[in-house]
Design an enzyme around this catalytic site. Structure first.
Site: not given
Length: 211
Positions: A17-19
């Site tokens: 996931i990105s964040t």
């Protein structure tokens, strides 16, 4: 994020996931019993070989600790199509069977290459090559326009700055070399050719000599 559990066997699942604000639950919900989880919380723009958990996964593969990997979708495996293809090839070359859930197929069937998977990868490779050719063509056109305007400045090859730029592109290779890995293992883990690793070693020596 660290691996969340230890595995019995040789199966793993890679999630990204990105964040931290995003949720892993949807990807984790599909994990099989006994999967080792490698969960990266990092931008998708970062190459697969430079992601902390991806690096651990590649080490596990190099040490024959993993032979089956599951991902929710194939785009989890790289920052762009070329990076994804390099990652897939790394798995295949090391005898790892890759399950891509949203495609519903594995890269190997009964230990042999899956022809359907190979076809999909082949199509992806062709698209990547066309994208690369288009990019190079646009680059050439941009240089030609800049030259016509008298604003193009070519980089002086062989300079110290040029060497530093080269090394900056291969931070993963440098990391593996500094850990004392061989050229072959470094090339496999960083998904580059042995020749590139040798060039990086020479560039590091050149920088140290100049300094």
């Amino acid at each position: 994020m660290s691996q969340s559990k230890t595995v019995q066997g040789m199966k793993a699942r890679y999630n990204r996931i990105s964040t931290a604000n995003q949720k892993l639950e949807r990807q984790l919900a599909k994990a099989n019993e006994g999967d080792t989880l490698y969960n990266d919380v990092i931008s998708g723009s970062v190459p697969f070989g430079e992601r902390p958990q991806a690096i651990k996964l590649m080490y596990a593969i190099a040490n024959n600790e993993v032979d089956y990997i599951t991902v929710s979708s194939i785009d989890r495996l790289g920052r762009n199509l070329l990076d994804v293809l390099n990652t897939v090839n790394y798995f295949t070359n090391n005898g790892v069977n890759l399950m891509v859930e949203n495609l519903g197929i594995t890269s190997l069937v009964d230990g042999k290459p899956n022809s359907t998977f190979k076809l999909i990868v082949s199509v992806m490779a062709n698209v990547a090559e066309m994208e690369r050719e288009t990019m190079l063509e646009r680059q050439k056109e941009g240089i030609a326009i800049a030259k016509a305007k008298g604003t193009y400045k070519g980089r002086v090859r062989g300079s110290v700055e040029d060497t530093k730029d080269f090394l900056a592109k291969h931070k993963t290779v440098i990391k593996y070399l500094k850990q004392g890995n061989s050229i072959r293992l470094t090339a496999e883990a960083a998904k580059v050719s042995p020749a590139t690793v040798q060039k990086v070693k020479k560039a590091l020596t050149d920088i140290q000599t100049i300094a």
